[in-house]
Design a protein around this motif. Structure first.
Motif, PDB file in Angstrom:
ATOM      1  N   SER A 305      -9.540 -55.494  30.475  1.00 20.42           N
ATOM      2  CA  SER A 305      -9.507 -54.133  29.912  1.00 20.42           C
ATOM      3  C   SER A 305     -10.843 -53.422  30.107  1.00 20.42           C
ATOM      4  CB  SER A 305      -9.160 -54.172  28.427  1.00 20.42           C
ATOM      5  OG  SER A 305      -7.839 -54.626  28.277  1.00 20.42           O
ATOM      6  N   ARG A 306     -11.929 -54.170  29.954  1.00 24.07           N
ATOM      7  CA  ARG A 306     -13.249 -53.564  30.160  1.00 24.07           C
ATOM      8  C   ARG A 306     -13.432 -53.153  31.613  1.00 24.07           C
ATOM      9  NH1 ARG A 306     -17.339 -57.271  26.357  1.00 24.07           N
ATOM     10  NH2 ARG A 306     -16.274 -56.792  24.399  1.00 24.07           N
ATOM     11  N   ARG A 307     -12.928 -53.997  32.510  1.00 21.55           N
ATOM     12  CA  ARG A 307     -13.015 -53.659  33.932  1.00 21.55           C
ATOM     13  C   ARG A 307     -12.214 -52.386  34.211  1.00 21.55           C
ATOM     14  NH1 ARG A 307     -10.914 -58.312  36.602  1.00 21.55           N
ATOM     15  NH2 ARG A 307     -12.634 -59.518  35.765  1.00 21.55           N
ATOM     16  N   ALA A 308     -11.063 -52.269  33.576  1.00 20.06           N
ATOM     17  CA  ALA A 308     -10.213 -51.078  33.761  1.00 20.06           C
ATOM     18  C   ALA A 308     -10.904 -49.821  33.223  1.00 20.06           C
ATOM     19  CB  ALA A 308      -8.869 -51.283  33.066  1.00 20.06           C
ATOM     20  N   LEU A 309     -11.602 -49.972  32.096  1.00 25.36           N
ATOM     21  CA  LEU A 309     -12.328 -48.821  31.526  1.00 25.36           C
ATOM     22  C   LEU A 309     -13.438 -48.365  32.465  1.00 25.36           C
ATOM     23  CD1 LEU A 309     -12.547 -49.880  27.761  1.00 25.36           C
ATOM     24  CD2 LEU A 309     -11.282 -47.915  28.661  1.00 25.36           C
ATOM     25  N   VAL A 310     -14.126 -49.333  33.065  1.00 27.70           N
ATOM     26  CA  VAL A 310     -15.181 -48.989  34.034  1.00 27.70           C
ATOM     27  C   VAL A 310     -14.545 -48.346  35.265  1.00 27.70           C
ATOM     28  CG1 VAL A 310     -16.958 -49.943  35.572  1.00 27.70           C
ATOM     29  CG2 VAL A 310     -16.803 -50.732  33.201  1.00 27.70           C
ATOM     30  N   ASP A 311     -13.420 -48.894  35.698  1.00 29.06           N
ATOM     31  CA  ASP A 311     -12.692 -48.352  36.848  1.00 29.06           C
ATOM     32  C   ASP A 311     -12.279 -46.899  36.599  1.00 29.06           C
ATOM     33  OD1 ASP A 311     -11.275 -48.385  39.319  1.00 29.06           O
ATOM     34  OD2 ASP A 311      -9.406 -48.737  38.238  1.00 29.06           O
ATOM     35  N   LEU A 312     -11.884 -46.608  35.364  1.00 28.43           N
ATOM     36  CA  LEU A 312     -11.473 -45.241  35.005  1.00 28.43           C
ATOM     37  C   LEU A 312     -12.609 -44.246  35.173  1.00 28.43           C
ATOM     38  CD1 LEU A 312      -9.143 -45.282  31.854  1.00 28.43           C
ATOM     39  CD2 LEU A 312      -8.689 -44.236  34.066  1.00 28.43           C
ATOM     40  N   THR A 313     -13.846 -44.697  34.940  1.00 28.84           N
ATOM     41  CA  THR A 313     -14.984 -43.775  35.084  1.00 28.84           C
ATOM     42  C   THR A 313     -15.080 -43.284  36.532  1.00 28.84           C
ATOM     43  OG1 THR A 313     -16.620 -45.513  35.558  1.00 28.84           O
ATOM     44  CG2 THR A 313     -16.296 -44.925  33.238  1.00 28.84           C
ATOM     45  N   GLN A 314     -14.683 -44.132  37.478  1.00 27.35           N
ATOM     46  CA  GLN A 314     -14.700 -43.726  38.894  1.00 27.35           C
ATOM     47  C   GLN A 314     -13.484 -42.869  39.220  1.00 27.35           C
ATOM     48  OE1 GLN A 314     -17.477 -44.150  40.794  1.00 27.35           O
ATOM     49  NE2 GLN A 314     -18.140 -44.870  38.786  1.00 27.35           N
ATOM     50  N   ARG A 315     -12.344 -43.238  38.657  1.00 22.91           N
ATOM     51  CA  ARG A 315     -11.122 -42.465  38.935  1.00 22.91           C
ATOM     52  C   ARG A 315     -11.242 -41.034  38.453  1.00 22.91           C
ATOM     53  NH1 ARG A 315      -5.459 -45.619  38.645  1.00 22.91           N
ATOM     54  NH2 ARG A 315      -6.177 -47.656  39.321  1.00 22.91           N
ATOM     55  N   VAL A 316     -11.930 -40.871  37.336  1.00 23.77           N
ATOM     56  CA  VAL A 316     -12.097 -39.525  36.761  1.00 23.77           C
ATOM     57  C   VAL A 316     -12.836 -38.614  37.745  1.00 23.77           C
ATOM     58  CG1 VAL A 316     -13.550 -38.351  35.062  1.00 23.77           C
ATOM     59  CG2 VAL A 316     -11.891 -40.013  34.316  1.00 23.77           C
ATOM     60  N   ILE A 317     -13.812 -39.179  38.484  1.00 21.11           N
ATOM     61  CA  ILE A 317     -14.595 -38.313  39.375  1.00 21.11           C
ATOM     62  C   ILE A 317     -14.038 -38.235  40.792  1.00 21.11           C
ATOM     63  CG2 ILE A 317     -16.790 -38.201  38.142  1.00 21.11           C
ATOM     64  CD1 ILE A 317     -17.724 -40.610  39.583  1.00 21.11           C
ATOM     65  N   THR A 318     -13.057 -39.094  41.124  1.00 21.76           N
ATOM     66  CA  THR A 318     -12.513 -39.018  42.495  1.00 21.76           C
ATOM     67  C   THR A 318     -11.116 -38.383  42.513  1.00 21.76           C
ATOM     68  OG1 THR A 318     -11.671 -41.275  42.227  1.00 21.76           O
ATOM     69  CG2 THR A 318     -13.783 -41.026  43.364  1.00 21.76           C
ATOM     70  N   ARG A 319     -10.613 -37.995  41.327  1.00 23.54           N
ATOM     71  CA  ARG A 319      -9.244 -37.451  41.280  1.00 23.54           C
ATOM     72  C   ARG A 319      -9.182 -36.057  41.929  1.00 23.54           C
ATOM     73  NH1 ARG A 319      -8.593 -34.120  36.430  1.00 23.54           N
ATOM     74  NH2 ARG A 319     -10.697 -33.781  35.650  1.00 23.54           N
ATOM     75  N   ASN A 320      -7.986 -35.666  42.315  1.00 20.24           N
ATOM     76  CA  ASN A 320      -7.826 -34.312  42.862  1.00 20.24           C
ATOM     77  C   ASN A 320      -6.785 -33.515  42.096  1.00 20.24           C
ATOM     78  OD1 ASN A 320      -5.516 -35.541  43.668  1.00 20.24           O
ATOM     79  ND2 ASN A 320      -5.940 -35.483  45.869  1.00 20.24           N
ATOM     80  N   LYS A 321      -6.409 -34.011  40.903  1.00 20.68           N
ATOM     81  CA  LYS A 321      -5.484 -33.247  40.048  1.00 20.68           C
ATOM     82  C   LYS A 321      -5.701 -33.619  38.599  1.00 20.68           C
ATOM     83  CE  LYS A 321      -1.097 -34.563  39.972  1.00 20.68           C
ATOM     84  NZ  LYS A 321       0.251 -34.879  40.361  1.00 20.68           N
TER      85      LYS A 321
END
Length: 321
Positions: A305-321
């Motif tokens: 879960s912690r890895r997923a939370l860290v992963d989300l920090t990257q997804r937030v800045i690479t999203r296009n919608k």
């Protein structure tokens, strides 16, 4: 939780919870991951099964925070759309456009009241206080956006404060509430808060970039909607630092379409978009650092879960919608 006895109110309250228009469910996803990331496994007692009962009950209470958060979020969208006279949300007609302003306001009020009932049921005064602060912050942020002086519109500090109130307060305080329900220390609760705050700020900064670059189809709302409403966001604020002559345009406002064209021209010549992305990246990294600072655990679910939370920090800045 959003079912109402009055049919018209029921269909209004359920409008954005129906399949296909329920949004990204970003906030509840973060909160449920945070719940697992912070839940230290309670060892089984000799009596057997007590630990599991405690864990299940805790999970249910934390899930309630995720539900409350989503209801507050949707209520704020309904009210915002009325204030902004928006006709689109999540790719469909906004509730105010479909059912009228009065019903949209009442549906938002209804969702807030349902959230309050669910919150009271948790019987935790500190958590109630945190979430009540969120509602106050949402109102303050919206008011700050509506009542800016020319100086404030040109201030990055004012803009970031307003962004915290409008976007990041909900997720940061909800993350902290998850930690408090788990019986975590003040330090851990603060790290959860910092994660939510920085993730929320990064999320909004990328939203500001997408408002200039995204198509209305992918965003589910009209692009350039902020500047057309006279809202000055981070990319323009950074462009103003490079091109002081933009100040005059911002002072005049964007009621004149020519001013929008001039502002976009300066934005294109500036590093406004790159600098906004860099600032978003900085906040995303701060969010990831908060997770990395949590007390170590060798529980596989916690680590995942912690890895997923860290992963989300990257997804937030690479999203296009």
């Amino acid at each position: 939780m959003v079912i109402a006895e009055v049919p018209k109110l029921a269909s209004a309250a359920e409008y954005f919870f129906k399949l296909g228009v329920e949004g990204k469910r970003f906030r509840p996803t973060v909160l449920l991951l945070m719940a697992t990331a912070l839940n230290v496994h309670i060892p089984e007692s000799v009596g057997g099964g007590v630990g599991d009962i405690v864990t299940t009950e805790l999970r249910t209470r934390q899930q309630s925070i995720a539900e409350i958060t989503e209801m507050i979020h949707v209520a704020s969208l309904l009210h915002d759309d009325v204030l902004d006279d928006a006709d689109k949300r999540r790719g469909i007609g906004s509730l105010n456009a479909v059912m009228g302003n009065k019903l949209a306001v009442l549906a938002g009020d209804f969702l807030l009241s349902r959230a309050c009932v669910a919150l009271a049921a948790l019987k935790n005064t500190e958590v109630v206080s945190l979430v009540a602060t969120v509602v106050e912050n949402l109102v303050m942020g919206e008011t700050m956006q509506m009542t800016t002086s020319s100086e404030q519109r040109c201030s990055m500090d004012y803009y970031m404060q307003k962004t915290y109130y409008k976007t990041a307060s909900l997720i940061s305080n909800s993350c902290k509430a998850i930690a408090l329900l788990a019986g975590q220390t003040a330090e851990v609760a603060m790290l959860a808060f910092e994660y939510g705050k920085n993730l929320g700020l990064a999320f909004q900064l990328i939203d500001d970039v997408l408002d200039f670059t995204g198509t209305s189809a992918s965003l589910g709302k009209g692009s350039l909607s902020d500047i057309q409403q006279g809202i000055v966001t981070a990319p323009i604020l950074f462009a103003m630092e490079e091109f002081p002559q933009l100040h005059a345009i911002v002072y005049q406002g964007f009621d004149n379409p020519e001013n929008i064209e001039i502002a976009l021209e300066y934005l294109g010549k500036s590093h406004g978009m790159e600098r906004t992305k860099e600032l978003a990246m900085k906040h995303a990294n701060l969010a990831a650092a908060a997770i990395d600072s949590l007390p170590e655990s060798n529980d596989e679910n916690v680590i995942r879960s912690r890895r997923a939370l860290v992963d989300l920090t990257q997804r937030v800045i690479t999203r296009n919608k």
